[in-house]
Enzyme design. Sequence first.
Site, mmCIF file in Angstrom:
data_model
loop_
_atom_site.group_PDB
_atom_site.id
_atom_site.type_symbol
_atom_site.label_atom_id
_atom_site.label_comp_id
_atom_site.label_asym_id
_atom_site.label_seq_id
_atom_site.Cartn_x
_atom_site.Cartn_y
_atom_site.Cartn_z
ATOM 1 C CG PHE A 114 -0.551 0.784 2.374
ATOM 2 C CD1 PHE A 114 0.393 0.294 3.264
ATOM 3 C CD2 PHE A 114 -1.083 2.047 2.595
ATOM 4 C CE1 PHE A 114 0.793 1.049 4.360
ATOM 5 C CE2 PHE A 114 -0.697 2.807 3.688
ATOM 6 C CZ PHE A 114 0.251 2.306 4.570
ATOM 7 C CE LYS A 115 5.132 1.516 4.416
ATOM 8 N NZ LYS A 115 4.241 0.498 4.963
ATOM 9 C CG ASP A 116 3.479 0.787 -4.829
ATOM 10 O OD1 ASP A 116 4.638 1.230 -4.711
ATOM 11 O OD2 ASP A 116 3.232 -0.384 -5.189
#
Length: 516
Positions: A114-116
């Site tokens: 989810f860091k993207d």
Amino acid sequence: MSNLYIDTRGKAGEPVSFTTAVVNGLAEGGGLYVPQSIPQLSLDQICALAKLPYAQRAASIYKAFEVDLDDETVDDLMAQAYGRNFDDEEICPIASLGNGMHVLELWHGPTSAFKDMALQCLPLYFSASAQKLRDEGVIDNKFLILVATSGDTGKAALAGFADKPGVGIAVMFPDGGVSDIQRKQMVTQEGENVMVWAVRGNFDDCQTGAKAVFNDAEFNAKLAEEKQIALSSANSINWGRLLPQVVYYVSAYGKMVESGQIQAGDPIDVCVPTGNFGNILAAWYAKQMGTPIERLICASNDNRVLTDFINTGTYDISDREFVLTPSPSMDILVSSNLERQLFELTGRNAQAIDGWMRDLSADRKFRVDEETFAKIRADFASDSVNSADCLATVKRVFEEQNYLIDPHTAVAYEVAERLRGENPVLVASTAHWAKFGSSVYRALHGIAGSDPLPEDVQKLTGCELNRLIARETGVDNIPAGLADLDEKAVRFEQVIERETASIESSVEEFLASVNL
Ligand SMILES: *Cc1c(COP(=O)(O)O)cnc(C)c1O
């Protein structure tokens, strides 16, 4: 008119613009930036957003926050941030499992975590902000982003900053301390302005090393003078990483109405697997903006400092051991974004925050006042899941729903089931299962974390193990970016020492070799 940013400890002086907050990262005096005003959206506006493509939804939220970049720039950057680089047109689709659980899949970006969602966006705004400040004559330097990573952040930051103008990125990971997939993701990173080092030591050594370099005034002055380079960081204390996360909670609510899962105005609960408190804080801001979110459910693993805090009002790491779990991205004791949350819940009382943060560094604990504790209890609920239950949840959800989740998502899913009431629950799914294949294999085969994997399985690369899991489960959705890692050329093999001098000379060597 544009929104300005104040800091949580009241030490940074005059409020600054969005672009300055993004480029600075941390406020002077050690506090974190928060926006002076939080825009309000009506229910109609939230539902109308769902009809736009995701990039335009994101642009609308940035404009509502009155960032100091013109509208065309915002539209253009969002189109770049949320386009074909994601493997689903919806960007972050919702899987509704029919048992009242709605899973927000935040892992369709290029690095499958989810860091993207934030790190495909922040680097574009970082470059644009730096360019704007250079044009205005406020700064005259370029930047090197220095990142210490335990796995997910490093790759997402590399992918986001690769080949962005005016900025380089160097990532340090603990040698032998990340999974085969995570290491290969980083050492095969393409781009002219990127560097990756394995550090002889653990994650703490990497983080301590990075901090020592940031705090070495002499070294920073030398970089500024000889190379016109300033160091900066891309970790989740940067407001530019938080704002993109607010977008998907507003967006998800509109989408749930659009798909008929809920009626406009119905309250939902949100459950988030939490580490540094960035993701769940973004959900709180979405709620403040008018999204009908009732409870924010904070899910912890065995490092349950946040669960204990939310249930008692005391944050205490004085006698707490750091535990390694199958959800390593939540293995955190000092949760930095909690500072922003407390600032908001105390009615923006910088003095109180400064005091608690001083207690935390002096005594390794602090206790909030009763009024603040009552406010925490009104918005938040929390529970923790141990490693065995986490793996059992991966198996159970697959067997019951034919849906494969990663261990971080499993922690949230289990907590959501335990604490759910009447409201539908939106569970934040933060990584694709194939990033954590060996834990998923253990889960599906009932092999405890302390037991060895079968010998023939131990021999497999991360990619081969994922293919085995896909065959066994019939879940054939390994992301392209994870499927071909064994074939990709390794670009970075250097192992460096954890001492500050070693990191600094490596930084200089890298800067001598690139043209930013
Ligand atoms: C970073 C991360 C988390 C924790 O998110 P915070 O915003 O730090 O609370 C959870 N799951 C995964 C997979 C992550 O990479």
